[in-house]
Design an enzyme around this catalytic site. Structure first.
Site, PDB file in Angstrom:
ATOM      1  N   HIS A  53       0.843  -1.206   0.000  1.00 12.81           N
ATOM      2  CA  HIS A  53       0.000   0.000   0.000  1.00 12.81           C
ATOM      3  C   HIS A  53       0.877   1.254   0.000  1.00 12.81           C
ATOM      4  CE1 HIS A  53      -3.581   2.437   1.403  1.00 12.81           C
ATOM      5  NE2 HIS A  53      -2.576   3.232   1.759  1.00 12.81           N
ATOM      6  N   GLU A  54       1.825   1.284   0.923  1.00 11.43           N
ATOM      7  CA  GLU A  54       2.697   2.460   1.030  1.00 11.43           C
ATOM      8  C   GLU A  54       3.641   2.578  -0.163  1.00 11.43           C
ATOM      9  OE1 GLU A  54       2.116   4.751   3.066  1.00 11.43           O
ATOM     10  OE2 GLU A  54       0.716   3.674   4.343  1.00 11.43           O
ATOM     11  N   HIS A  57       1.946   4.217  -3.143  1.00 11.98           N
ATOM     12  CA  HIS A  57       1.975   5.680  -3.052  1.00 11.98           C
ATOM     13  C   HIS A  57       3.341   6.207  -3.508  1.00 11.98           C
ATOM     14  CE1 HIS A  57      -1.847   5.932  -1.107  1.00 11.98           C
ATOM     15  NE2 HIS A  57      -1.459   5.481   0.070  1.00 11.98           N
TER      16      HIS A  57
END
Length: 197
Positions: A53-54, A57
């Site tokens: 998820h990170e 980004h």
């Protein structure tokens, strides 16, 4: 080129460890033996979901030409532990900080969307894995928890409040936000109430 600082790697690992422990604690229902058994499973499922998820980004931000680095929020981790004690999770372990001259609303929206979409893809992967015939209880547990955790992470992060991804996605494109939020909600409901939903 994607680069990671030593502080960033440390922050990601600590956040991943704490969040994995929190989910193992919640699912264990205060049973220490179950918690010990579940922790490796949640470390894999939450770890994969959280890190990717990170990184999503970070990668999208870098693709737009920005500098991006994950930083841990100690207060967020402490608050997540406190909420877990009361039977639910408000997980905000940290965020990817983006540096650049100017970030447009569209760029910010797409960078923010990348995280929840990654969790949706992972949830669908684990959901598919649940239907693969196997005699391994470990694989079944990983598939079940992977589906539940990533569905929840996607939906949670799409809540349109200022510190979460949802607010930036909604500000950029309400239709895109609505479609992804509804999909994440459907997956979360399936994970909570069973495959018959």
């Amino acid at each position: 080129m994607v680069k990671f600082t030593s502080h960033e790697v440390r922050d990601i690992f600590i956040s991943m460890f704490v969040i994995a422990f929190i989910f193992a604690y919640l699912f264990s229902r205060n049973n220490v033996n179950v918690l010990i058994t579940l922790f490796p499973v949640t470390f894999i499922t939450v770890g994969v979901g959280f890190v990717l998820h990170e990184l999503a980004h970070k990668f999208v931000a870098i693709r737009y030409g920005f500098q991006a680095e994950f930083k841990m929020w100690v207060q967020g981790l402490i608050f997540a532990i406190i909420t877990a004690y009361f039977g639910f999770v408000f997980a905000a372990p940290g965020a990817v900080y983006i540096h650049g001259d100017y970030i447009s609303r569209e760029e910010n929206g797409k960078i923010s969307l990348a995280g929840p979409v990654t969790n949706i893809i992972l949830a669908l992967f684990f959901l598919t894995l649940m239907f693969v015939p196997t005699s391994s209880q470990l694989i079944t547990m990983i598939a079940t928890f992977g589906f539940a955790v990533n569905s929840f992470l996607a939906f949670f992060n799409l809540i349109p409040v200022s510190i979460l991804d949802g607010a930036k996605v909604l500000k950029w494109n309400p239709v895109v936000w609505g479609i992804t939020a509804v999909l994440a909600l459907i997956l979360t409901v399936k994970a909570m109430f069973g495959m018959s939903v």
